[in-house]
Design a protein around this motif. Structure first.
Motif, short mmCIF file in Angstrom:
data_model
loop_
_atom_site.label_atom_id
_atom_site.label_comp_id
_atom_site.label_asym_id
_atom_site.label_seq_id
_atom_site.Cartn_x
_atom_site.Cartn_y
_atom_site.Cartn_z
N LYS A 160 0.85 -1.19 0.00
CA LYS A 160 0.00 0.00 0.00
C LYS A 160 0.89 1.24 0.00
O LYS A 160 1.97 1.22 0.59
CB LYS A 160 -0.88 0.00 1.25
CG LYS A 160 -1.90 1.15 1.28
CD LYS A 160 -2.74 1.11 2.54
CE LYS A 160 -3.81 2.20 2.52
NZ LYS A 160 -4.60 2.23 3.76
N ILE A 162 0.94 5.29 1.12
CA ILE A 162 0.19 6.25 1.93
C ILE A 162 0.86 7.62 1.83
O ILE A 162 2.03 7.72 1.46
CB ILE A 162 0.08 5.82 3.42
CG1 ILE A 162 1.45 5.77 4.10
CG2 ILE A 162 -0.61 4.47 3.54
CD1 ILE A 162 1.37 5.48 5.60
N GLU A 169 3.69 2.17 2.85
CA GLU A 169 3.06 2.02 4.17
C GLU A 169 3.97 1.14 5.03
O GLU A 169 4.55 0.16 4.54
CB GLU A 169 1.67 1.42 3.97
CG GLU A 169 0.82 1.34 5.19
CD GLU A 169 1.10 0.14 6.06
OE1 GLU A 169 1.05 0.26 7.29
OE2 GLU A 169 1.42 -0.93 5.50
N SER A 210 3.53 -2.68 5.03
CA SER A 210 3.77 -3.21 3.69
C SER A 210 5.25 -3.52 3.53
O SER A 210 5.64 -4.48 2.85
CB SER A 210 3.35 -2.21 2.62
OG SER A 210 1.97 -1.94 2.70
N GLY A 229 0.41 -6.69 5.28
CA GLY A 229 0.48 -6.17 6.64
C GLY A 229 -0.85 -6.46 7.35
O GLY A 229 -1.89 -6.51 6.71
N SER A 240 -3.03 -1.15 8.24
CA SER A 240 -2.12 -0.15 7.68
C SER A 240 -2.02 1.05 8.60
O SER A 240 -2.91 1.36 9.37
CB SER A 240 -2.47 0.24 6.25
OG SER A 240 -3.84 0.36 6.09
N ASP A 296 -2.13 4.14 8.20
CA ASP A 296 -3.02 5.31 8.11
C ASP A 296 -4.47 4.98 8.47
O ASP A 296 -5.02 5.52 9.42
CB ASP A 296 -2.93 5.97 6.72
CG ASP A 296 -3.26 5.02 5.58
OD1 ASP A 296 -3.34 3.80 5.81
OD2 ASP A 296 -3.47 5.52 4.45
N TYR A 354 -5.88 1.90 9.38
CA TYR A 354 -5.94 1.00 10.52
C TYR A 354 -7.28 0.28 10.69
O TYR A 354 -7.83 0.22 11.78
CB TYR A 354 -5.61 1.78 11.82
CG TYR A 354 -5.18 0.87 12.95
CD1 TYR A 354 -4.06 0.06 12.81
CD2 TYR A 354 -5.91 0.77 14.12
CE1 TYR A 354 -3.68 -0.81 13.82
CE2 TYR A 354 -5.53 -0.09 15.14
CZ TYR A 354 -4.42 -0.88 14.98
OH TYR A 354 -4.05 -1.74 15.98
N SER A 363 -0.52 -12.61 7.40
CA SER A 363 -0.37 -11.18 7.68
C SER A 363 0.77 -10.99 8.68
O SER A 363 1.00 -11.83 9.53
CB SER A 363 -1.67 -10.54 8.16
OG SER A 363 -1.90 -10.79 9.53
#
Ligand SMILES: Cc1cc2nc3c(=O)[nH]c(=O)nc-3n(C[C@H](O)[C@H](O)[C@H](O)COP(=O)(O)OP(=O)(O)OC[C@H]3O[C@@H](n4cnc5c(N)ncnc54)[C@H](O)[C@@H]3O)c2cc1C
Lengths: 247, 301
Positions: free
Chosen positions: A10, A12, A35, A38, A114, A117, A119, A121, A173
């Motif tokens: 990702k 961000i 991110e 990531s 991940g 993330s 940002d 979340y 993850s």
């Protein structure tokens, strides 16, 4: 034995600036960066490849086709990149549907992402991918061991660590505790320019499920009195502590 | 409006029940060990599961089977809870909102708040969501006079994963959210032994130790319960001292409501200096002993 690994990346906004007049974030033309988690996902994919061989496809769903973040994934060790455009903020169900749609068209043993993330979340993507792909989820893995088609992980689950396992294909993850992401070497950055990179628009239909009422910065009106003279600072802060706490 | 609550952590279920019982008719689905403790938190019924289930997929399958009896499902935002809630959303097609800190239902719509941009902003949304993960520590759990009916439910869904040994991490009963002084450390501490000096400072100030995510979740130099931030606790002490903490947004998200923030960091450009009231630019190993001495001296005067 070599594995086909897909890693979800990702991008961000590098820094979210707050407009002091509206208290709202300014998000036009941001500088993008990869991110945080990531990076851990790409790192784990590269470590698995280094140990067992295989191929890593980095997959990024984003609003425009800016490539620096994907180039970084390639420089870290991904073999090829696929950028899908059409990203919508705050829509993890849509993002997962788009990613799953693409992943289904690829050969894979392991999908890595991940756990959340940095940002938005929501922490929804890995579990949605698992459901949409119909494969097991090994979530919040801080240690990944592979033998043949079997994956063993140590899962970081709040106050417990739990041993879990599943057979491939599977979604894994990762968290920031999983590994220390590498900084790409200059030679690899240069070499990444020659790695295959595809850009395509998603064909998945977006359906709006929520409306944003407000998105405002949390107030922070700190005094910001900073002492570079340590002795002076200690003296002043001791006064503050004395006032606030009975010491 | 009927709501079903679930968490694999007892404290979460108690908190969610206390938060939601006034707005909803609540039932609680609970792990076997938690069922007895949860009566008296305002639930009509406690559904005690026959066995614990730490696999998100089988847990979600099981909850999906009960979900038709409920208008809303609330799940505590733990590692297991987030995954199970998401899978439940995928299975039922119901919209989900994550990590909510507030909820209000009006005209069939859910109005929710949650942190966004790593905690920089608060996002308020209106949606058709029926499934929610709930952030921790939103209210102080409290009991009500009414007791709850307790029933047993049999959960026998199969999972795609095998759950093996569970290893408990070192834990503490200290609740940093109740502390009025918090002395918090970050990676700048460099070595575990460094904590001793900080402990001395915390004791002098009658405070509790806390830490950033690397300190608590990665190095385990402090217990996970002492982690402050987006994925840790939200604290609001009178004094929050951030020592060797850079002040990344995900950390600040957990300490923003502190009354006075004091930062010690050797990097003048560290973001924590934007989020503090008083700061000292310097090596924590020089500053902290000086501070300890100064406090001791003023204490005597
Ligand atoms: C999804 C997600 C959730 C997260 N949740 C959380 C969370 O709940 N809590 C949390 O804390 N983080 C969280 N993080 C991580 C967060 O982004 C930061 O990585 C983390 O807070 C950094 O911790 P730190 O400040 O201890 O370390 P660093 O960022 O490495 O900072 C160390 C600081 O110490 C200073 N320093 C070094 N040596 C000295 C010295 N001798 N004297 C004085 N100062 C010194 C340095 O200048 C630096 O500023 C999360 C991240 C993500 C992606």
């Amino acid at each position: 034995m070599p594995y086909n690994i897909i890693v979800c990346v990702k991008q961000i906004a590098d820094e979210v600036r707050i407009d002091p007049s509206t208290n709202e974030p300014v998000i036009s033309n941001p500088q993008y960066r990869m991110e945080d988690l990531s990076k851990n996902a790409v790192e784990e994919a590269v470590r698995i490849k280094e140990k067992y061989g295989g191929k890593i496809t980095a997959l990024m769903f984003c609003s425009d086709s800016s490539t620096p973040v994907m180039k970084e994934a390639l420089a870290m060790g991904a073999d090829e990149g696929i950028i899908i455009t059409g990203y919508k903020e705050n829509s993890p169900d849509f993002s997962a549907a788009v990613l799953a749609e693409k992943i289904k068209s690829l050969q894979y043993d392991i999908v890595i992402a991940g756990y959340a993330s940095a940002d938005s979340y929501t922490a929804q993507i890995p579990a949605r991918l698992s459901k949409l792909l119909g494969v097991p989820l090994l979530g919040s893995a801080i240690k990944v061991d592979i033998s043949g088609k079997k994956i063993d992980i140590l899962r970081e689950a709040d106050d417990l660590d739990i041993k879990e396992s599943a057979d491939m294909p599977a979604v894994i993850s990762v968290t920031q505790e999983t590994n220390q992401p590498r900084l790409p070497l200059l030679a690899n950055i240069i070499a990444s320019a020659r790695k295959p990179l595809k850009v395509e628009a998603t064909a998945v239909q977006y359906k709006e499920t929520s409306k944003i009422i407000s998105d405002k910065a949390q107030q922070s009106s700190r005094k910001r009195i900073i002492y570079e003279d340590i002795n002076k600072g200690v003296q002043e802060i001791t006064k503050v502590l004395k006032q606030e706490v009975a010491v | 409006m009927r709501a079903l609550l679930f968490s694999d952590k007892l404290a979460f279920s108690e908190m969610m029940a206390s938060l939601l019982r006034d707005g909803f008719d609540i039932d609680i689905l609970a792990f076997p060990d938690h069922a007895a403790d949860l009566t008296g938190y305002g639930a009509k019924e406690i559904k005690g599961m026959e066995k614990e289930d730490y696999a998100a997929d089988s847990l979600a399958d099981f909850i999906a089977g009960m979900s038709k009896d409920y208008d809303y499902i609330f799940i505590g935002a733990t590692v297991l809870g987030r995954e199970a809630a998401t899978m439940l959303s995928a299975l039922t097609g119901n919209v989900m909102k994550s990590e909510i800190t507030k909820i209000e239902i009006s005209g069939g719509k859910a109005r929710t708040s949650r942190l966004y941009y790593g905690g920089k902003t608060v996002l308020e949304e209106e949606s058709d969501a029926k499934i929610f993960t709930v952030s921790q520590g939103l209210v102080e759990p409290s009991r009500t006079a009414a007791s709850s009916k307790t029933t047993k439910v049999v959960n026998q869904k199969t999972s795609k994963i095998t759950v093996g040994e569970k290893i408990e991490k070192p834990s503490t009963s200290v609740d940093i959210t109740k502390a009025s002084v918090i002395v918090s450390i970050g990676r700048g501490i460099g070595k575990k032994e460094g904590i001793e000096k900080i402990k001395e400072l915390a004791t002098l100030l009658h405070g509790e130790l806390a830490g950033s995510r690397p300190i608590c979740s990665d190095y385990h130099w402090l217990e996970v319960e002492r982690q402050v931030g987006l994925s840790g606790k939200t604290v609001s002490p009178k004094i929050y001292m951030a020592i060797g903490i850079s002040g990344q947004i995900q950390h600040v998200a957990g300490m923003r409501n502190s009354k006075t923030v004091i930062a010690i960091n050797n990097d003048k450009t560290a973001p924590i200096f934007q989020e503090c009231d008083y700061g000292i630019v310097g090596d924590l190993y020089s500053v902290v002993p000086l501070l300890i001495n100064a406090i001791k001296q003023t204490g005597q005067s």
